[in-house]
Scaffold this active site. Structure first.
Site, PDB file in Angstrom:
ATOM      1  N   SER A 128       0.806  -1.221   0.000  1.00  0.00           N
ATOM      2  CA  SER A 128       0.000   0.000   0.000  1.00  0.00           C
ATOM      3  C   SER A 128       0.843   1.276   0.000  1.00  0.00           C
ATOM      4  O   SER A 128       0.489   2.239  -0.694  1.00  0.00           O
ATOM      5  CB  SER A 128      -0.963   0.000   1.191  1.00  0.00           C
ATOM      6  N   LYS A 163     -10.236  -5.318  10.083  1.00  0.00           N
ATOM      7  CA  LYS A 163     -11.410  -4.808   9.369  1.00  0.00           C
ATOM      8  C   LYS A 163     -12.667  -4.809  10.237  1.00  0.00           C
ATOM      9  O   LYS A 163     -13.527  -3.943  10.091  1.00  0.00           O
ATOM     10  CB  LYS A 163     -11.627  -5.601   8.083  1.00  0.00           C
ATOM     11  N   ARG A 200     -13.938 -26.246   2.910  1.00  0.00           N
ATOM     12  CA  ARG A 200     -13.606 -27.538   3.517  1.00  0.00           C
ATOM     13  C   ARG A 200     -14.721 -27.972   4.461  1.00  0.00           C
ATOM     14  O   ARG A 200     -15.024 -29.161   4.566  1.00  0.00           O
ATOM     15  CB  ARG A 200     -12.277 -27.435   4.269  1.00  0.00           C
TER      16      ARG A 200
END
Length: 288
Positions: free
Chosen positions: A29, A77, A161
């Site tokens: 970034s 986040k 999975r």
């Protein structure tokens, strides 16, 4: 209160930006944003900082008035979403914020990963998608599902999975008006789809038989990984002659949306000479 922040109310003194995560040394970034602000003629600082999730709130409170915004990566986040005073619709849908705009009236949260995924698919000619598949059921899969909804998908299969891990995505699909079904990655065959978005870590182990079965019916593959290339899944597409791309396009497009937010306060407002900005950012990554 949640919603879209208003027009730009940032002061010229707000010139500091950074990407936070844990780990963070690998982040590209700073190169991307540095290239963008160079083209735009903005003398802004963009750094990286390792911030564990447990320290996020304290680190955010410690920022002064010179701070303009933050880019957030794993595992921050969710913490950024909780800290935001407002959220754009994409952040509301996913519960994930990868961009915080810092203003006098608080932190305002955005999710630019969705726009990055959608733009990357459009770059490859997929302007509309009917049936699609997502491999993986983590946080990035949530952004992938919303991106597919924006491209018009009506049915999405989530391969994992543990198929029960897809339950939150099934629920989100109901909100989006998409039929989301779960399947095991160990299945021997899959229904044909227009596109597959892989959201697994780059070093995730996928057996050749599973990768080939997914590739046979997977349409175009967007693997969001931008390291560890080719992934085990991408090698399945290579063996079957399918089209695929890695996550560079997603990385670039989501970063452009972040720059829009930091410049204007609005994700929808294009940058001046945005094509030149994107080209400079791409070159910065290629040279990295």
């Amino acid at each position: 209160m949640q919603g879209q922040p208003g027009r730009r109310v940032l002061t010229p003194e707000r010139h500091r930006l950074a990407v936070w995560g844990d780990p963070i040394a690998h982040s590209r970034s700073p190169r991307l944003h540095g290239a963008a602000y160079g083209v735009l003629g903005l003398d802004w600082e963009y750094d990286r900082r390792q911030v564990p999730e447990a320290h996020f709130d304290r680190a955010l409170r410690g920022l002064g008035d010179s701070w303009r915004g933050l880019s957030l990566t794993f595992p921050l986040k969710g913490a950024a979403r909780r800290a935001a005073a407002t959220l754009d619709r994409r952040a509301e849908l996913t519960g994930a914020v990868n961009t915080l705009l810092l203003r006098a009236d608080g932190a305002h949260g955005f999710n630019t990963d969705i726009g990055g995924i959608a733009a990357s698919l459009r770059d490859e000619g997929l302007t509309a998608v009917d049936r699609a598949r997502i491999v993986g059921a983590g946080a990035t899969a949530t952004s992938a599902l919303v991106a597919l909804a924006e491209l018009g998908a009506g049915r999405v299969e989530v391969v994992a999975r543990r198929p029960d891990a897809a339950a939150p995505l099934v629920a989100l699909g109901e909100d989006l008006g998409i039929a989301v079904v779960a399947a095991s990655i160990d299945s021997s065959s899959f229904a044909s789809v227009d596109a597959t978005i892989a959201t697994l870590p780059g070093d995730a182990a996928v057996g050749d038989a599973s990768a080939d079965a997914l590739a046979d019916a997977g349409g175009f593959l967007l693997d969001v990984v931008y390291g560890h290339w080719p992934t085990a899944l991408a090698r399945g597409w290579e063996r079957t002659g399918g089209r695929s791309t890695w996550g560079l396009g997603m990385l670039l497009h989501q970063a452009v949306l972040q720059v829009r937010i930091f410049v204007s306060g609005q994700v929808e407002v294009p940058l001046d000479d945005e094509a030149a900005v994107l080209a400079a950012m791409r070159l910065a990554v290629v040279e990295d």
